[in-house]
Design an enzyme around this catalytic site. Structure first.
Site, PDB file in Angstrom:
ATOM      1  N   MET A  66      -4.225  -6.644  -7.167  1.00 21.15           N
ATOM      2  CA  MET A  66      -3.711  -7.686  -8.051  1.00 21.15           C
ATOM      3  C   MET A  66      -4.804  -8.652  -8.504  1.00 21.15           C
ATOM      4  SD  MET A  66      -0.861  -6.660  -8.549  1.00 21.15           S
ATOM      5  CE  MET A  66       0.706  -6.013  -8.010  1.00 21.15           C
ATOM      6  N   GLY A  97       0.780  -1.233   0.000  1.00 19.83           N
ATOM      7  CA  GLY A  97       0.000   0.000   0.000  1.00 19.83           C
ATOM      8  C   GLY A  97       0.811   1.283   0.000  1.00 19.83           C
ATOM      9  N   SER A  98       2.020   1.241  -0.559  1.00 17.55           N
ATOM     10  CA  SER A  98       2.801   2.484  -0.581  1.00 17.55           C
ATOM     11  C   SER A  98       2.155   3.524  -1.509  1.00 17.55           C
ATOM     12  CB  SER A  98       4.265   2.231  -0.971  1.00 17.55           C
ATOM     13  OG  SER A  98       4.357   1.785  -2.296  1.00 17.55           O
ATOM     14  N   ASN A  99       1.491   3.054  -2.564  1.00 15.21           N
ATOM     15  CA  ASN A  99       0.785   4.014  -3.433  1.00 15.21           C
ATOM     16  C   ASN A  99      -0.463   4.550  -2.748  1.00 15.21           C
ATOM     17  OD1 ASN A  99       1.991   4.366  -6.275  1.00 15.21           O
ATOM     18  ND2 ASN A  99       2.285   2.194  -5.802  1.00 15.21           N
ATOM     19  N   HIS A 151       0.689   1.021 -13.224  1.00 18.09           N
ATOM     20  CA  HIS A 151       1.462  -0.190 -13.526  1.00 18.09           C
ATOM     21  C   HIS A 151       2.939   0.179 -13.652  1.00 18.09           C
ATOM     22  CE1 HIS A 151       2.073  -4.259 -14.888  1.00 18.09           C
ATOM     23  NE2 HIS A 151       2.860  -3.770 -15.837  1.00 18.09           N
TER      24      HIS A 151
HETATM   25  C1  GAR Z   1       2.982  -0.986  -7.549  1.00 15.38           C
HETATM   26  O1  GAR Z   1       4.268  -0.980  -8.103  1.00 15.38           O
HETATM   27  C2  GAR Z   1       1.940  -0.996  -8.663  1.00 15.38           C
HETATM   28  O2  GAR Z   1       2.318  -0.266  -9.781  1.00 15.38           O
HETATM   29  C3  GAR Z   1       1.866  -2.473  -8.958  1.00 15.38           C
HETATM   30  O3  GAR Z   1       1.869  -3.075  -7.703  1.00 15.38           O
HETATM   31  C4  GAR Z   1       2.699  -2.310  -6.822  1.00 15.38           C
HETATM   32  C5  GAR Z   1       1.965  -2.121  -5.525  1.00 15.38           C
HETATM   33  O4  GAR Z   1       2.799  -1.520  -4.559  1.00 15.38           O
HETATM   34  N1  GAR Z   1       0.703  -2.789  -9.741  1.00 15.38           N
HETATM   35  C6  GAR Z   1       0.689  -3.711 -10.707  1.00 15.38           C
HETATM   36  O5  GAR Z   1       1.641  -4.400 -10.978  1.00 15.38           O
HETATM   37  C7  GAR Z   1      -0.635  -3.831 -11.445  1.00 15.38           C
HETATM   38  N2  GAR Z   1      -0.510  -4.716 -12.545  1.00 15.38           N
HETATM   39  P1  GAR Z   1       2.178  -0.825  -3.266  1.00 15.38           P
HETATM   40  O6  GAR Z   1       1.239  -1.867  -2.645  1.00 15.38           O
HETATM   41  O7  GAR Z   1       3.341  -0.545  -2.379  1.00 15.38           O
HETATM   42  O8  GAR Z   1       1.440   0.393  -3.703  1.00 15.38           O
END
Ligand code: GAR
Length: 193
Positions: A90, A12-14, A109
């Protein structure tokens, strides 16, 4: 103010970058709900700390995908969410959510799509030996990381770079580009209901 629901599956950093931008006032929106498909994901903790309601739901608890998505849809309606922001969710979005929110679902992505869709995109690019990779933000359709592209930012891959360093750099780009892109989209659609 636009009401956003964020979908995430893991760290969940985004999600955090978006919540921080709302908090700072650089993203003029309200995050009304976190939807998470993994009950033990760290992102749920982040939502709690940010005071954002979370709906965690395991697809295994439902009869089929349509029932799972209908349960999410009910929560989205209760929260009055206008847009869905996928941030490391995902799972493929199915017809139930797509038809209710078509044109209002956005994904991030970690590659320059259409290159390296699917899982582990950073690793895929690294192992292929490409010299440039990046981040893509796009509208969601039926496919895996397909749909019209909204924004992209490229990154050079240094010859001697470790995968961990590249991963950290990609995430840094994501954390800046996602809030900025959503803020610009919301501004553009101001007055449009
Ligand atoms: C992120 O890098 C996002 O772009 C990717 O999952 C990661 C989640 O990181 N998404 C995909 O690959 C979608 N196909 P986070 O949980 O730290 O935000």
């Amino acid at each position: 103010m636009r009401k956003l629901a964020i979908f995430a599956s893991g760290n969940g950093s985004n999600f955090q970058a978006l919540a921080d931008s709302v908090q700072k006032g650089t993203l003029d929106a309200e995050i009304v709900l976190l939807v998470c498909d993994k009950k033990d994901a760290f992102v749920i903790q982040r939502a709690k700390e940010a005071g954002i309601p979370a709906f965690s739901c395991s697809p295994k608890e439902y009869e089929n995908k349509a029932a799972y998505e209908q349960a999410i849809l009910d929560q989205l309606h209760i929260a009055d969410a206008e847009m869905i922001i996928l941030a490391g969710y995902m799972r493929l979005i199915g017809p139930t959510l797509l038809s209710a929110y078509r044109g209002r679902i956005i994904n991030i992505h970690p590659s320059l799509l259409p290159a390296f869709p699917g899982l582990n995109a950073i690793e895929q690019a690294y192992e292929k030996g490409v010299k440039v990779t990046g981040v893509t933000i796009h509208y969601v359709d039926e496919g895996v990381d397909t749909g019209p592209i909204i924004a992209q930012e490229a990154l050079q891959i240094e010859g001697s770079e470790a995968i961990e360093t590249l991963t950290a750099r990609v995430h840094r780009v994501e954390h800046a580009l996602y809030p900025k892109t959503i803020a610009a989209l919301l501004k553009k659609s101001e007055g449009v209901t």
